[in-house]
Design a protein around this motif. Sequence first.
Motif, short mmCIF file in Angstrom:
data_model
loop_
_atom_site.label_atom_id
_atom_site.label_comp_id
_atom_site.label_asym_id
_atom_site.label_seq_id
_atom_site.Cartn_x
_atom_site.Cartn_y
_atom_site.Cartn_z
N GLU A 55 13.79 -4.64 -1.59
CA GLU A 55 12.39 -4.56 -1.18
C GLU A 55 12.07 -3.17 -0.63
O GLU A 55 12.82 -2.64 0.18
CB GLU A 55 12.10 -5.60 -0.10
N ARG B 283 12.34 5.01 1.24
CA ARG B 283 11.50 4.15 0.41
C ARG B 283 12.18 2.80 0.16
O ARG B 283 11.52 1.76 0.15
CB ARG B 283 11.22 4.85 -0.92
N TYR B 284 13.51 2.85 -0.06
CA TYR B 284 14.26 1.63 -0.39
C TYR B 284 15.44 1.47 0.57
O TYR B 284 16.59 1.72 0.22
CB TYR B 284 14.76 1.67 -1.84
N ALA C 264 10.22 -0.25 1.62
CA ALA C 264 9.71 -0.21 2.99
C ALA C 264 8.18 -0.37 2.96
O ALA C 264 7.51 -0.06 1.99
CB ALA C 264 10.09 1.12 3.65
N THR C 265 7.64 -0.83 4.05
CA THR C 265 6.19 -1.04 4.12
C THR C 265 5.45 0.28 4.13
O THR C 265 4.32 0.37 3.68
CB THR C 265 5.83 -1.86 5.37
N THR C 266 6.09 1.34 4.66
CA THR C 266 5.53 2.69 4.60
C THR C 266 6.56 3.59 3.97
O THR C 266 7.75 3.32 4.04
CB THR C 266 5.18 3.21 6.01
N THR C 267 6.14 4.66 3.36
CA THR C 267 7.04 5.55 2.64
C THR C 267 6.98 6.95 3.23
O THR C 267 5.93 7.46 3.53
CB THR C 267 6.68 5.62 1.15
N SER D 141 8.90 1.96 -8.73
CA SER D 141 8.34 0.77 -8.08
C SER D 141 7.59 -0.13 -9.05
O SER D 141 7.27 -1.27 -8.73
CB SER D 141 7.41 1.19 -6.94
#
Length: 436
Positions: free
Chosen positions: A428, A398-399, A430-433, A154
Motif C-alpha cells: 500500500e 512512497r511505498y 503512503a497517504t502522502t508522498t 501506482s
Amino acid sequence: MKEFARWLAAHGVVRLAAKRGAAAGDRQAMLLVDPATRADPTPVYEELRATAPLVKTRISNITVHHRVAFDLLRSDDFRVTQLGATLPGPLRWIEAHTRSGALHPILPPSLLSVEPPDHTRYRKLVSSVFTARAVKKMRDQVQETADALLDELSDGSPVVDIVDRYCARLPVAVIGRILGVPVKDNQRVLEFGEMAAPSLDIGLSWSQFKQVERGLIGFDAWLSQHIAGLRRNPGDDLMSQLIAAEDEGVGLNDEELRATAGLVLAAGFETTVNLLGSGIRLLLDHPDQLAVLQQDPSHWPTAVDEMLRMESPVQLTARMAKRDVEIEGVTVHAGKLVVLVLAGANRDPLVFEDPNRFDVTRANAGKHLSFSGGRHYCLGAALAKAESEVGLKTLFDRYPHLRSAGEGTRRNTRVLHGWATLPVNLGEPATTTAGL
C-alpha cells in the motif's frame, strides 16, 4: 572469421586457461569461471586475505586488502591497463588486427585507459562541465524523474520488476536529460548498455562476445549521430557544453569526444542502476536498517555509502606496473598486472569493524573504494550518490511497505555487479508522498 579470431585471442584462450586453473584450485581463476565462486565470492576473498596482502596467481597478482588497493590506485608506479595489453605477443597481435573499429571502454582515448597528459586534459574538460553547481541542479531533476516514474507504477499491478520499471529508467532518464538524449532514444541507450556491459570482463563466452560487439558497434554509431545532431543544433545540455568546451583553445576531437561522452553516458547509468537495485535488496533483507532510515532520514547519505561498500557496483579494477616494483614483499615486474578486488577491500576487517554487517549508521562507510581513487576517481560519483539517495528515499517514502516478491536474478557480469531482475510487491502506498 576475424570476429572469431579476435574472440579466441582475447577471450577463448584465457577462458580455457582459467577453467584449468580453477580445476587446480587457483583462486583468481575460480573468481573468473567457477559458478559457485561467482555466486558467492566471499570465501575466496577470505582465503586470499588470509594468504598475503598481495597474492601471485597463475593469471596475475591480486589483492583484497584495503591498504594495498588504496595505495596502488594512487601510485605513480602503476597505470591503468588497456584491452589486450597483457596478452602474449602473438595473441596481442591478433586481437589488435581484428578489431571492429568501434570505441571500447578500455581502449584509448577512453578515460579508463589513458594516463597524463591525455587523461589530465580530458578530465579537465569534463570537470569544467560537471561542476558541483551542475550536480546540485541535477538533484532536482532526479527528484522530478523519480516522482514521475513512481506515479506510473501506482497505476498497475502491485508486483513489478523494480529494476526494469524503476532502477534502470531513473538513471537513464536523468543522464539522458543531462546529455541531451531525446526521450525516444532512452530505451535504445539502455539496450546498448545491457549488451555492452560485459565488455569490461575477460574470458567471455563466444555468445557473450558477439553480443558485446553488437552493443559496442550499435552504441558507437548512435553516439556519432547524436553528437553530430548536437553540433548542428546545440542545446543547454551538458553534452552540448562538452562539445564546445576548450582548454587553452583546444577542445576534444571527434574520437575523443565520442569516447568521453560515451563513457560518461554509459557510466552515468550503469553504476546507478546497479546501486539502486542492490540498495533495495539490502534494505528488504535488513528491515531493521530500513526502520532506522524511516525514523531518521538524515542517515540516507551514510546509508548510500554503506550500500556502495557492501555491494560495490564495480567489483574490481586492475593496474599495470610501469617499472619493476616491490609491493608487500612481492616483486611486480614491469608490464605485469595487479588486480584490485574493490569488493574485497571494502570488507577488510582492518578498516571496517564487523565488515559483513550492513549498518546504515556506520561512521566510516565513506572509506569504501567503490569509486576507485587517485586521478581515476569516478567523475560521476557525486551524481551517482545523489541519484541513489533521492531515488531510494523517494521509493520507500512512497511505498513504505515494499517487500520482496521473489529471488530475482543477478547480472551475468564479473566487473559490474547488480541485479538483472528484482521482483517486489509495492504494498500500500503512503497517504502522502515525499517530493510532491
